[in-house]
Design an enzyme around this catalytic site. Sequence first.
Site, PDB file in Angstrom:
ATOM      1  N   ASN A 170       0.835  -1.196   0.000  1.00 53.07           N
ATOM      2  CA  ASN A 170       0.000   0.000   0.000  1.00 53.07           C
ATOM      3  C   ASN A 170       0.872   1.249   0.000  1.00 53.07           C
ATOM      4  O   ASN A 170       1.943   1.273   0.613  1.00 53.07           O
ATOM      5  CB  ASN A 170      -0.912   0.017   1.226  1.00 53.07           C
ATOM      6  CG  ASN A 170      -1.964  -1.078   1.166  1.00 53.07           C
ATOM      7  OD1 ASN A 170      -2.376  -1.486   0.076  1.00 53.07           O
ATOM      8  ND2 ASN A 170      -2.375  -1.572   2.315  1.00 53.07           N
ATOM      9  N   PHE A 171       0.387   2.299  -0.692  1.00 55.87           N
ATOM     10  CA  PHE A 171       1.080   3.592  -0.744  1.00 55.87           C
ATOM     11  C   PHE A 171       2.499   3.468  -1.298  1.00 55.87           C
ATOM     12  O   PHE A 171       3.393   4.207  -0.920  1.00 55.87           O
ATOM     13  CB  PHE A 171       1.083   4.266   0.639  1.00 55.87           C
ATOM     14  CG  PHE A 171      -0.281   4.347   1.258  1.00 55.87           C
ATOM     15  CD1 PHE A 171      -1.229   5.233   0.747  1.00 55.87           C
ATOM     16  CD2 PHE A 171      -0.643   3.511   2.304  1.00 55.87           C
ATOM     17  CE1 PHE A 171      -2.507   5.295   1.299  1.00 55.87           C
ATOM     18  CE2 PHE A 171      -1.908   3.574   2.852  1.00 55.87           C
ATOM     19  CZ  PHE A 171      -2.855   4.465   2.350  1.00 55.87           C
ATOM     20  N   ARG A 172       2.704   2.476  -2.180  1.00 57.41           N
ATOM     21  CA  ARG A 172       3.991   2.229  -2.833  1.00 57.41           C
ATOM     22  C   ARG A 172       5.098   1.849  -1.848  1.00 57.41           C
ATOM     23  O   ARG A 172       6.272   2.039  -2.091  1.00 57.41           O
ATOM     24  CB  ARG A 172       4.407   3.422  -3.708  1.00 57.41           C
ATOM     25  CG  ARG A 172       3.348   3.751  -4.772  1.00 57.41           C
ATOM     26  CD  ARG A 172       3.821   4.681  -5.835  1.00 57.41           C
ATOM     27  NE  ARG A 172       4.952   4.205  -6.588  1.00 57.41           N
ATOM     28  CZ  ARG A 172       4.918   3.286  -7.561  1.00 57.41           C
ATOM     29  NH1 ARG A 172       3.774   2.699  -7.879  1.00 57.41           N
ATOM     30  NH2 ARG A 172       6.002   2.948  -8.214  1.00 57.41           N
ATOM     31  N   ILE A 173       4.687   1.282  -0.714  1.00 56.48           N
ATOM     32  CA  ILE A 173       5.642   0.768   0.270  1.00 56.48           C
ATOM     33  C   ILE A 173       5.851  -0.707  -0.074  1.00 56.48           C
ATOM     34  O   ILE A 173       5.362  -1.611   0.585  1.00 56.48           O
ATOM     35  CB  ILE A 173       5.128   0.945   1.726  1.00 56.48           C
ATOM     36  CG1 ILE A 173       4.659   2.380   1.966  1.00 56.48           C
ATOM     37  CG2 ILE A 173       6.209   0.531   2.715  1.00 56.48           C
ATOM     38  CD1 ILE A 173       5.759   3.421   1.804  1.00 56.48           C
TER      39      ILE A 173
END
Length: 193
Positions: A170-173
């Site tokens: 999520n959120f490019r993590i």
Amino acid sequence: MDKNLIDKFSEWFDEAKNNNKIKDHTEMCLATADKNGRPSARIVLLKNFDEKGFVFFTNYSGRKSLNIKENPFAALCFYWPALDKQIRLEGKVEKVSKQESDEYFDSRALESRIGAITSKQSQELSSRETFLKELEETRKKFEDKDIPRPTSWGGWRIIPDYMEFWQAGNFRIHNREVYEKTSKGWRKKLLYP
């Protein structure tokens, strides 16, 4: 190659195979470069993998094979959007044995074997009709006969010295696990997304 890496690859590969949203889990992007370092990428199909490496088949006279002959290193990328997973490999490339090439060629559908014998892969073609006519001529030539594997067609094996297992977050993590071959074996490390 390390058995744990093969097992990890197999686990992700089987997950892709069993996902009905993925049309063909064997599709992979193959990147090669010529002697001047000019890159070229295309989608090919993985036909085998084991502790020796990752195998695809093609015409030995085509552009990808010519690149490999000039610069015997390549990269592969498997991307399965339905799983939010990607595997990247880099390494040296070698020809598979004649026996491996023969066995795979003989297992192919008749039309695929006819296509392999007829195609002058990567050479300029005057018209689609020309190729279709050549296919028909090859079909007639080998009617009721075994079709031998042409010496200009066979397999290549990529022997990885670098593998990355990427999983979206999520959120490019994202999670990025990298394995690099060293003189002491495989070294694992994590990378920032």
